[in-house]
Design a protein around this motif. Structure first.
Motif, PDB file in Angstrom:
ATOM      1  N   UNK A  78       0.827  -1.205   0.000  1.00  0.00           N
ATOM      2  CA  UNK A  78       0.000   0.000   0.000  1.00  0.00           C
ATOM      3  C   UNK A  78       0.863   1.258   0.000  1.00  0.00           C
ATOM      4  N   UNK A  79       0.478   2.202  -0.846  1.00  0.00           N
ATOM      5  CA  UNK A  79       1.083   3.527  -0.864  1.00  0.00           C
ATOM      6  C   UNK A  79      -0.033   4.554  -0.885  1.00  0.00           C
ATOM      7  N   UNK A  80       0.219   5.729  -0.311  1.00  0.00           N
ATOM      8  CA  UNK A  80      -0.787   6.790  -0.234  1.00  0.00           C
ATOM      9  C   UNK A  80      -1.026   7.403  -1.608  1.00  0.00           C
ATOM     10  N   UNK A  81      -0.003   7.407  -2.456  1.00  0.00           N
ATOM     11  CA  UNK A  81      -0.110   7.970  -3.805  1.00  0.00           C
ATOM     12  C   UNK A  81       0.250   6.883  -4.807  1.00  0.00           C
ATOM     13  N   UNK A  82      -0.655   6.593  -5.720  1.00  0.00           N
ATOM     14  CA  UNK A  82      -0.446   5.512  -6.685  1.00  0.00           C
ATOM     15  C   UNK A  82       0.807   5.704  -7.528  1.00  0.00           C
ATOM     16  N   UNK A  83       1.236   6.948  -7.710  1.00  0.00           N
ATOM     17  CA  UNK A  83       2.437   7.215  -8.509  1.00  0.00           C
ATOM     18  C   UNK A  83       3.698   6.685  -7.824  1.00  0.00           C
ATOM     19  N   UNK A  84       3.632   6.451  -6.504  1.00  0.00           N
ATOM     20  CA  UNK A  84       4.801   5.958  -5.764  1.00  0.00           C
ATOM     21  C   UNK A  84       4.846   4.433  -5.662  1.00  0.00           C
ATOM     22  N   UNK A  85       3.942   3.727  -6.311  1.00  0.00           N
ATOM     23  CA  UNK A  85       3.929   2.254  -6.252  1.00  0.00           C
ATOM     24  C   UNK A  85       5.197   1.700  -6.890  1.00  0.00           C
ATOM     25  N   UNK A  86       5.736   0.653  -6.315  1.00  0.00           N
ATOM     26  CA  UNK A  86       6.966   0.012  -6.797  1.00  0.00           C
ATOM     27  C   UNK A  86       6.663  -0.764  -8.077  1.00  0.00           C
ATOM     28  N   UNK A  87       7.043  -0.190  -9.200  1.00  0.00           N
ATOM     29  CA  UNK A  87       6.717  -0.793 -10.497  1.00  0.00           C
ATOM     30  C   UNK A  87       7.534  -2.053 -10.787  1.00  0.00           C
ATOM     31  N   UNK A  88       8.690  -2.212 -10.143  1.00  0.00           N
ATOM     32  CA  UNK A  88       9.472  -3.429 -10.345  1.00  0.00           C
ATOM     33  C   UNK A  88       8.893  -4.588  -9.539  1.00  0.00           C
ATOM     34  N   UNK A  89       8.399  -4.295  -8.350  1.00  0.00           N
ATOM     35  CA  UNK A  89       7.808  -5.334  -7.508  1.00  0.00           C
ATOM     36  C   UNK A  89       6.381  -5.675  -7.957  1.00  0.00           C
ATOM     37  N   UNK A  90       5.670  -4.679  -8.499  1.00  0.00           N
ATOM     38  CA  UNK A  90       4.285  -4.869  -8.947  1.00  0.00           C
ATOM     39  C   UNK A  90       4.179  -4.440 -10.413  1.00  0.00           C
ATOM     40  N   UNK A  91       4.603  -5.291 -11.347  1.00  0.00           N
ATOM     41  CA  UNK A  91       4.624  -4.902 -12.764  1.00  0.00           C
ATOM     42  C   UNK A  91       3.227  -4.708 -13.369  1.00  0.00           C
ATOM     43  N   UNK A  92       2.190  -5.244 -12.762  1.00  0.00           N
ATOM     44  CA  UNK A  92       0.833  -5.080 -13.308  1.00  0.00           C
ATOM     45  C   UNK A  92       0.197  -3.760 -12.892  1.00  0.00           C
ATOM     46  N   UNK A  93       0.904  -2.966 -12.064  1.00  0.00           N
ATOM     47  CA  UNK A  93       0.376  -1.666 -11.631  1.00  0.00           C
ATOM     48  C   UNK A  93       0.280  -0.724 -12.818  1.00  0.00           C
ATOM     49  N   UNK A  94      -0.829   0.015 -12.891  1.00  0.00           N
ATOM     50  CA  UNK A  94      -1.006   1.032 -13.919  1.00  0.00           C
ATOM     51  C   UNK A  94      -1.267   2.364 -13.220  1.00  0.00           C
ATOM     52  N   UNK A  95      -0.904   3.442 -13.848  1.00  0.00           N
ATOM     53  CA  UNK A  95      -1.014   4.763 -13.246  1.00  0.00           C
ATOM     54  C   UNK A  95      -2.458   5.159 -12.939  1.00  0.00           C
ATOM     55  N   UNK A  96      -3.416   4.604 -13.682  1.00  0.00           N
ATOM     56  CA  UNK A  96      -4.821   4.978 -13.450  1.00  0.00           C
ATOM     57  C   UNK A  96      -5.486   4.154 -12.354  1.00  0.00           C
ATOM     58  N   UNK A  97      -4.770   3.218 -11.737  1.00  0.00           N
ATOM     59  CA  UNK A  97      -5.322   2.399 -10.660  1.00  0.00           C
ATOM     60  C   UNK A  97      -5.183   3.146  -9.339  1.00  0.00           C
ATOM     61  N   UNK A  98      -6.314   3.463  -8.719  1.00  0.00           N
ATOM     62  CA  UNK A  98      -6.319   4.120  -7.410  1.00  0.00           C
ATOM     63  C   UNK A  98      -7.351   3.432  -6.528  1.00  0.00           C
ATOM     64  N   UNK A  99      -7.244   3.664  -5.239  1.00  0.00           N
ATOM     65  CA  UNK A  99      -8.220   3.083  -4.311  1.00  0.00           C
ATOM     66  C   UNK A  99      -9.642   3.532  -4.661  1.00  0.00           C
ATOM     67  N   UNK A 100      -9.798   4.778  -5.106  1.00  0.00           N
ATOM     68  CA  UNK A 100     -11.142   5.299  -5.379  1.00  0.00           C
ATOM     69  C   UNK A 100     -11.831   4.576  -6.531  1.00  0.00           C
ATOM     70  N   UNK A 101     -11.076   3.945  -7.452  1.00  0.00           N
ATOM     71  CA  UNK A 101     -11.725   3.192  -8.527  1.00  0.00           C
ATOM     72  C   UNK A 101     -11.512   1.689  -8.383  1.00  0.00           C
ATOM     73  N   UNK A 102     -11.239   1.263  -7.133  1.00  0.00           N
ATOM     74  CA  UNK A 102     -11.096  -0.157  -6.808  1.00  0.00           C
ATOM     75  C   UNK A 102     -12.438  -0.701  -6.311  1.00  0.00           C
TER      76      UNK A 102
END
Length: 138
Positions: A78-102
């Protein structure tokens, strides 16, 4: 309880005692054991039960904000800002994924934070993200 036979004699007796304790009779039926068992005290009359109160979803602002250092938050990335997500550890992360649209997010639309069942009693940032992200159905 040293033998299986003694155990088998105790099963009906314990069932009778349990049934008597759960009923609203003043005195339980006599125990059916080969030995004289001490008499159980009469069961107290049960108080009328109140109707269960339906659970209400927590409102935005109910509960503290989830800290990124919390053990559950660290385990889910979990990160407070989706832009700070670890892209190497979570390669399926996309910039438009946020808690508000989960699909798991239970906050109101437009709120800065809201509850999430993955972190009970805590608020997650609407712009946050974790590895359990599931796109909300359209």
């Amino acid at each position: 309880m040293t033998t299986r036979r003694r155990f088998m004699f105790m099963i009906p007796a314990s069932g009778a005692v349990l049934a008597a304790a759960c009923s609203d009779q003043a005195t339980p039926p006599p125990a059916a054991t080969p030995e004289a068992a001490p008499a159980a005290p009469p069961a107290a009359p049960m108080a009328p039960q109140e109707e269960p109160v339906p659970a209400t979803p927590p409102e935005a602002g109910a509960g503290p904000m989830l800290d990124e250092a919390d053990a559950a938050a660290v385990a889910l990335g979990y990160v407070v800002d989706t832009a700070r997500a670890d892209k190497t550890k979570y390669p399926k992360h996309a910039a438009d994924q946020t808690c508000s649209n989960c699909a798991l997010y239970q906050g109101t639309a437009g709120a800065d934070a809201g509850p999430c069942p993955l972190f009970p009693g805590k608020q997650v940032a609407a712009q946050g993200w974790c590895s359990s992200y599931v796109k909300k159905p359209a």
